[in-house]
Write a protein that holds these residues in place. Structure first.
Motif, PDB file in Angstrom:
ATOM      1  N   ASP A 129       0.467  -0.983  -0.563  1.00 38.01           N
ATOM      2  CA  ASP A 129      -0.438   0.216   0.053  1.00 38.01           C
ATOM      3  C   ASP A 129       0.986   1.132  -0.299  1.00 38.01           C
ATOM      4  O   ASP A 129       1.841   0.869   0.425  1.00 38.01           O
ATOM      5  CB  ASP A 129      -0.630  -0.327   1.292  1.00 38.01           C
ATOM      6  CG  ASP A 129      -1.719   1.710   1.519  1.00 38.01           C
ATOM      7  OD1 ASP A 129      -2.557   0.974   1.179  1.00 38.01           O
ATOM      8  OD2 ASP A 129      -0.755   2.370   2.031  1.00 38.01           O
ATOM      9  N   GLU A 130       0.185   2.366  -0.738  1.00 36.71           N
ATOM     10  CA  GLU A 130       0.705   3.230  -0.707  1.00 36.71           C
ATOM     11  C   GLU A 130       1.541   4.602   0.653  1.00 36.71           C
ATOM     12  O   GLU A 130       2.691   4.040   0.326  1.00 36.71           O
ATOM     13  CB  GLU A 130       0.432   4.355  -1.720  1.00 36.71           C
ATOM     14  CG  GLU A 130       0.855   6.058  -2.025  1.00 36.71           C
ATOM     15  CD  GLU A 130       0.137   6.733  -3.071  1.00 36.71           C
ATOM     16  OE1 GLU A 130       0.035   7.910  -2.893  1.00 36.71           O
ATOM     17  OE2 GLU A 130      -0.757   6.249  -3.447  1.00 36.71           O
ATOM     18  N   ILE A 131       0.352   4.264   1.616  1.00 40.11           N
ATOM     19  CA  ILE A 131       0.479   4.965   2.954  1.00 40.11           C
ATOM     20  C   ILE A 131       1.696   4.164   3.317  1.00 40.11           C
ATOM     21  O   ILE A 131       2.966   4.325   4.298  1.00 40.11           O
ATOM     22  CB  ILE A 131      -0.743   4.521   3.403  1.00 40.11           C
ATOM     23  CG1 ILE A 131      -1.719   6.094   3.075  1.00 40.11           C
ATOM     24  CG2 ILE A 131      -0.213   5.349   5.003  1.00 40.11           C
ATOM     25  CD1 ILE A 131      -2.870   5.490   3.268  1.00 40.11           C
ATOM     26  N   SER A 187       4.071   2.161   2.011  1.00 38.39           N
ATOM     27  CA  SER A 187       5.709   2.277   1.890  1.00 38.39           C
ATOM     28  C   SER A 187       6.286   3.679   2.206  1.00 38.39           C
ATOM     29  O   SER A 187       7.148   4.016   2.202  1.00 38.39           O
ATOM     30  CB  SER A 187       5.421   2.032   0.109  1.00 38.39           C
ATOM     31  OG  SER A 187       4.936   0.178  -0.100  1.00 38.39           O
ATOM     32  N   PHE A 188       5.013   5.068   2.548  1.00 37.65           N
ATOM     33  CA  PHE A 188       5.678   6.040   2.200  1.00 37.65           C
ATOM     34  C   PHE A 188       6.111   6.479   3.892  1.00 37.65           C
ATOM     35  O   PHE A 188       6.917   6.208   3.806  1.00 37.65           O
ATOM     36  CB  PHE A 188       4.492   6.745   2.285  1.00 37.65           C
ATOM     37  CG  PHE A 188       4.577   8.090   2.826  1.00 37.65           C
ATOM     38  CD1 PHE A 188       5.393   9.067   1.984  1.00 37.65           C
ATOM     39  CD2 PHE A 188       4.638   8.725   3.739  1.00 37.65           C
ATOM     40  CE1 PHE A 188       5.881  10.643   2.855  1.00 37.65           C
ATOM     41  CE2 PHE A 188       5.128   9.978   4.320  1.00 37.65           C
ATOM     42  CZ  PHE A 188       5.379  11.037   3.809  1.00 37.65           C
ATOM     43  N   LEU A 189       5.503   5.411   4.543  1.00 37.57           N
ATOM     44  CA  LEU A 189       5.899   5.535   6.393  1.00 37.57           C
ATOM     45  C   LEU A 189       7.347   5.159   6.393  1.00 37.57           C
ATOM     46  O   LEU A 189       7.972   4.660   6.711  1.00 37.57           O
ATOM     47  CB  LEU A 189       4.577   4.966   7.122  1.00 37.57           C
ATOM     48  CG  LEU A 189       3.359   5.876   7.382  1.00 37.57           C
ATOM     49  CD1 LEU A 189       2.504   5.070   8.257  1.00 37.57           C
ATOM     50  CD2 LEU A 189       3.596   6.809   7.820  1.00 37.57           C
ATOM     51  N   GLY A 244       9.535   4.148   4.147  1.00 40.15           N
ATOM     52  CA  GLY A 244      10.240   5.026   3.562  1.00 40.15           C
ATOM     53  C   GLY A 244      10.988   6.470   4.309  1.00 40.15           C
ATOM     54  O   GLY A 244      11.448   6.646   4.864  1.00 40.15           O
ATOM     55  N   ARG A 245      10.404   6.705   5.299  1.00 40.34           N
ATOM     56  CA  ARG A 245      10.660   7.676   6.300  1.00 40.34           C
ATOM     57  C   ARG A 245      10.701   7.492   7.369  1.00 40.34           C
ATOM     58  O   ARG A 245      11.247   8.648   8.137  1.00 40.34           O
ATOM     59  CB  ARG A 245       9.005   8.420   6.453  1.00 40.34           C
ATOM     60  CG  ARG A 245       8.985   9.423   7.563  1.00 40.34           C
ATOM     61  CD  ARG A 245       7.812   9.727   8.104  1.00 40.34           C
ATOM     62  NE  ARG A 245       7.899  11.003   9.458  1.00 40.34           N
ATOM     63  CZ  ARG A 245       6.747  11.330   9.925  1.00 40.34           C
ATOM     64  NH1 ARG A 245       5.930  10.984  10.141  1.00 40.34           N
ATOM     65  NH2 ARG A 245       7.074  12.615  11.283  1.00 40.34           N
ATOM     66  N   GLU A 254      -0.425   8.579  12.346  1.00 42.10           N
ATOM     67  CA  GLU A 254      -0.661   7.688  11.688  1.00 42.10           C
ATOM     68  C   GLU A 254      -0.874   6.857  12.003  1.00 42.10           C
ATOM     69  O   GLU A 254      -1.036   5.303  11.167  1.00 42.10           O
ATOM     70  CB  GLU A 254       1.498   7.363  11.724  1.00 42.10           C
ATOM     71  CG  GLU A 254       2.209   9.283  10.993  1.00 42.10           C
ATOM     72  CD  GLU A 254       3.539   8.740  11.413  1.00 42.10           C
ATOM     73  OE1 GLU A 254       4.306   9.294   9.823  1.00 42.10           O
ATOM     74  OE2 GLU A 254       4.517   8.126  11.946  1.00 42.10           O
TER      75      GLU A 254
END
Length: 79
Positions: free
Chosen positions: A14-16, A18-20, A22-23, A56
């Protein structure tokens, strides 16, 4: 709440999530593991590498609840 063993593989991509990942410079699996640990503070290790922020946690909670809710056929778009 959905248990970590019940998470569909698609959630990890999921995009979310994956974003987290990376963060926090970690994997999607680690993000969801931390989410479940933070849902149960007794299981949260003191040496946790990162801690998800409350917003989050809310986003992930909503996403997982939406994904685990039963899908009902709704022919014709009527309720």
């Amino acid at each position: 709440m959905t248990r970590s063993e019940d998470i569909p593989e698609a959630i990890y991509a999921d995009e979310i999530v994956s974003f987290l990942a990376g963060r926090y410079h970690t994997t999607p699996q680690a993000v969801l593991q931390r989410f479940f640990e933070q849902c149960d503070p007794a299981s949260m290790p003191e040496s946790a590498a990162f801690r998800l922020e409350e917003n989050e946690m809310a986003i992930l909670r909503d996403m997982l609840e939406r994904d685990s809710s039963p899908r009902h056929a709704n022919p014709g778009g009527r309720r």
